[in-house]
Design a protein around this motif. Structure first.
Motif, PDB file in Angstrom:
ATOM      1  N   UNK A  10       0.826  -1.215   0.000  1.00  0.00           N
ATOM      2  CA  UNK A  10       0.000   0.000   0.000  1.00  0.00           C
ATOM      3  C   UNK A  10       0.862   1.267   0.000  1.00  0.00           C
ATOM      4  N   UNK A  11       1.678   1.401  -1.017  1.00  0.00           N
ATOM      5  CA  UNK A  11       2.488   2.605  -1.172  1.00  0.00           C
ATOM      6  C   UNK A  11       1.996   3.392  -2.382  1.00  0.00           C
ATOM      7  N   UNK A  12       2.396   4.653  -2.450  1.00  0.00           N
ATOM      8  CA  UNK A  12       2.007   5.557  -3.529  1.00  0.00           C
ATOM      9  C   UNK A  12       3.217   5.805  -4.416  1.00  0.00           C
ATOM     10  N   UNK A  13       2.977   5.832  -5.744  1.00  0.00           N
ATOM     11  CA  UNK A  13       4.029   6.126  -6.706  1.00  0.00           C
ATOM     12  C   UNK A  13       3.834   7.527  -7.266  1.00  0.00           C
ATOM     13  N   UNK A  14       4.909   8.313  -7.259  1.00  0.00           N
ATOM     14  CA  UNK A  14       4.903   9.617  -7.923  1.00  0.00           C
ATOM     15  C   UNK A  14       6.162   9.725  -8.769  1.00  0.00           C
ATOM     16  N   UNK A  15       6.061  10.483  -9.872  1.00  0.00           N
ATOM     17  CA  UNK A  15       7.232  10.622 -10.738  1.00  0.00           C
ATOM     18  C   UNK A  15       8.091  11.800 -10.288  1.00  0.00           C
ATOM     19  N   UNK A  16       9.090  12.155 -11.094  1.00  0.00           N
ATOM     20  CA  UNK A  16      10.070  13.159 -10.673  1.00  0.00           C
ATOM     21  C   UNK A  16       9.512  14.571 -10.622  1.00  0.00           C
ATOM     22  N   UNK A  17       8.341  14.817 -11.236  1.00  0.00           N
ATOM     23  CA  UNK A  17       7.715  16.149 -11.124  1.00  0.00           C
ATOM     24  C   UNK A  17       6.455  16.061 -10.255  1.00  0.00           C
TER      25      UNK A  17
ATOM     26  N   UNK B 242       9.617   1.687 -17.086  1.00  0.00           N
ATOM     27  CA  UNK B 242       8.388   2.448 -16.840  1.00  0.00           C
ATOM     28  C   UNK B 242       8.729   3.925 -16.936  1.00  0.00           C
ATOM     29  N   UNK B 243       7.910   4.684 -17.654  1.00  0.00           N
ATOM     30  CA  UNK B 243       8.220   6.097 -17.873  1.00  0.00           C
ATOM     31  C   UNK B 243       6.933   6.915 -17.902  1.00  0.00           C
ATOM     32  N   UNK B 244       7.103   8.228 -17.733  1.00  0.00           N
ATOM     33  CA  UNK B 244       5.950   9.136 -17.739  1.00  0.00           C
ATOM     34  C   UNK B 244       6.274  10.391 -18.536  1.00  0.00           C
ATOM     35  N   UNK B 245       5.209  11.063 -18.937  1.00  0.00           N
ATOM     36  CA  UNK B 245       5.280  12.413 -19.503  1.00  0.00           C
ATOM     37  C   UNK B 245       4.256  13.256 -18.756  1.00  0.00           C
ATOM     38  N   UNK B 246       4.180  14.512 -19.094  1.00  0.00           N
ATOM     39  CA  UNK B 246       3.227  15.395 -18.414  1.00  0.00           C
ATOM     40  C   UNK B 246       1.810  14.992 -18.785  1.00  0.00           C
ATOM     41  N   UNK B 247       1.036  14.657 -17.724  1.00  0.00           N
ATOM     42  CA  UNK B 247      -0.377  14.305 -17.882  1.00  0.00           C
ATOM     43  C   UNK B 247      -0.597  13.318 -19.038  1.00  0.00           C
TER      44      UNK B 247
ATOM     45  N   UNK C 173       3.959   4.502 -19.723  1.00  0.00           N
ATOM     46  CA  UNK C 173       4.313   3.690 -20.879  1.00  0.00           C
ATOM     47  C   UNK C 173       5.725   3.148 -20.713  1.00  0.00           C
ATOM     48  N   UNK C 174       6.183   2.404 -21.733  1.00  0.00           N
ATOM     49  CA  UNK C 174       7.522   1.833 -21.718  1.00  0.00           C
ATOM     50  C   UNK C 174       8.429   2.650 -22.643  1.00  0.00           C
ATOM     51  N   UNK C 175       9.605   3.011 -22.147  1.00  0.00           N
ATOM     52  CA  UNK C 175      10.514   3.846 -22.936  1.00  0.00           C
ATOM     53  C   UNK C 175      11.958   3.505 -22.595  1.00  0.00           C
ATOM     54  N   UNK C 176      12.843   3.853 -23.530  1.00  0.00           N
ATOM     55  CA  UNK C 176      14.264   3.701 -23.304  1.00  0.00           C
ATOM     56  C   UNK C 176      14.786   4.903 -22.532  1.00  0.00           C
ATOM     57  N   UNK C 177      15.747   4.654 -21.680  1.00  0.00           N
ATOM     58  CA  UNK C 177      16.352   5.751 -20.918  1.00  0.00           C
ATOM     59  C   UNK C 177      17.358   6.468 -21.803  1.00  0.00           C
ATOM     60  N   UNK C 178      17.575   7.784 -21.624  1.00  0.00           N
ATOM     61  CA  UNK C 178      16.889   8.679 -20.684  1.00  0.00           C
ATOM     62  C   UNK C 178      15.894   9.596 -21.382  1.00  0.00           C
ATOM     63  N   UNK C 179      15.166   9.085 -22.382  1.00  0.00           N
ATOM     64  CA  UNK C 179      14.297   9.938 -23.183  1.00  0.00           C
ATOM     65  C   UNK C 179      13.226  10.620 -22.355  1.00  0.00           C
ATOM     66  N   UNK C 180      12.587   9.883 -21.437  1.00  0.00           N
ATOM     67  CA  UNK C 180      11.494  10.433 -20.633  1.00  0.00           C
ATOM     68  C   UNK C 180      11.791  10.240 -19.146  1.00  0.00           C
ATOM     69  N   UNK C 181      10.890  10.735 -18.321  1.00  0.00           N
ATOM     70  CA  UNK C 181      11.047  10.554 -16.878  1.00  0.00           C
ATOM     71  C   UNK C 181      10.808   9.098 -16.541  1.00  0.00           C
ATOM     72  N   UNK C 182      11.772   8.487 -15.901  1.00  0.00           N
ATOM     73  CA  UNK C 182      11.671   7.063 -15.590  1.00  0.00           C
ATOM     74  C   UNK C 182      11.960   6.767 -14.109  1.00  0.00           C
TER      75      UNK C 182
END
Length: 270
Positions: free
Chosen positions: A135-142, A247-252, A256-265
């Motif tokens: 029961x933990x929460x995940x948040x990205x770098x922003x 695992x990666x994210x973009x703004x809102x 999705x799945x992405x190669x590093x370091x293209x998006x926030x991972x």
């Protein structure tokens, strides 16, 4: 006195009889049509590079041919390019179907090795160990929260103020018998049977429903496994199926799945 026989006369008689017999045979051969029709027209140049298929009705389906030597069949195009070169093994029984298959195959198939992920090539297998975090929460770098989208099938990164939309996760720990250097885990939405499932590059992850927590993960379920990596307070989740994807994210946007370091991972766990 007995008369001495003339040997030359006897020989002449034999020769005369043989000549008449041979003459009769020649006359018969001229009157009788030959079994083989030897009258052929000139061969058309356009047919030189073509193979004429065997007529099944003219060949016995039960016929067996045994080759005493290797047979090489070559087909060429009109420009002289070799399209096919096939060798028939020594002393193998060959049926009419085999000959027809050789003739009808105009171009030899080139078999190329399929590229497969390293994990699948080594038949990775993961055994359930225990729940590492609950029961933990995940948040990205922003500081966007990882929540379920409106369809309920995907995850989305979005800044929220209403904590009722907050989604909590459980992290299940697994162990690999072949690689002790990684930390394989699963991510499940707490109090559900929905597991985060990796997809192809740039594709949103899915929430896959399982009947229960898998005790052994292998084969088609390997996309449930992520390698959990940490750096200070940052957490990374690398796909076990494709080690280049995270695992990666973009703004809102959807997770999705992405190669590093293209998006926030990198993610924060709280």
């Amino acid at each position: 006195m007995a008369k001495v026989p003339n040997l030359f006369e006897d020989l002449k008689s034999c020769y005369s009889e043989n000549e008449e017999y041979a003459s009769a045979l020649d006359h018969l051969s001229l009157d009788q049509k030959s079994f083989y029709d030897t009258s052929y027209g000139p061969l058309d140049k356009s047919c030189l590079d073509e193979c004429e298929s065997l007529n099944i009705s003219e060949t016995s389906e039960a016929s067996n041919l045994t080759f005493e030597e290797n047979l090489v069949v070559v087909s060429t195009s009109a420009h002289g390019k070799v399209l096919k070169k096939r060798r028939v093994n020594l002393n193998q029984n060959t049926t009419s179907e085999d000959l027809e298959a050789v003739d009808s195959d105009l171009e030899e198939e080139i078999i190329k090795p399929r590229s497969a992920p390293y994990s699948l090539q080594n038949e990775m297998r993961f055994r359930y160990l225990k729940i590492l975090k609950k029961e933990f929460v995940l948040t990205d770098s922003i500081h966007q929260n990882i929540i379920r989208d409106s369809t309920g099938q995907h995850l989305r990164a979005r800044a929220i103020t209403d904590l009722s939309h907050e989604v909590k996760f459980d992290m299940g720990g697994y162990i690999s018998a072949t690689d002790q250097s990684t930390n394989p885990v699963t991510l499940r939405i707490s109090k559900t049977r929905l597991f985060v499932c990796a997809q192809e590059e740039d594709q949103p992850v899915l929430l896959k429903e399982m009947p229960e927590t898998p005790r052994v993960i292998t084969g088609n379920d390997l996309n449930l496994i992520f390698f959990w990596e940490t750096e200070r307070s940052r957490n990374f989740f690398r796909s076990a199926v494709n080690s280049e994807l995270y695992l990666a994210t973009k703004v809102n946007s959807e997770v999705f799945m992405a190669k590093a370091p293209t998006y926030m991972k990198d993610f924060l766990i709280s």
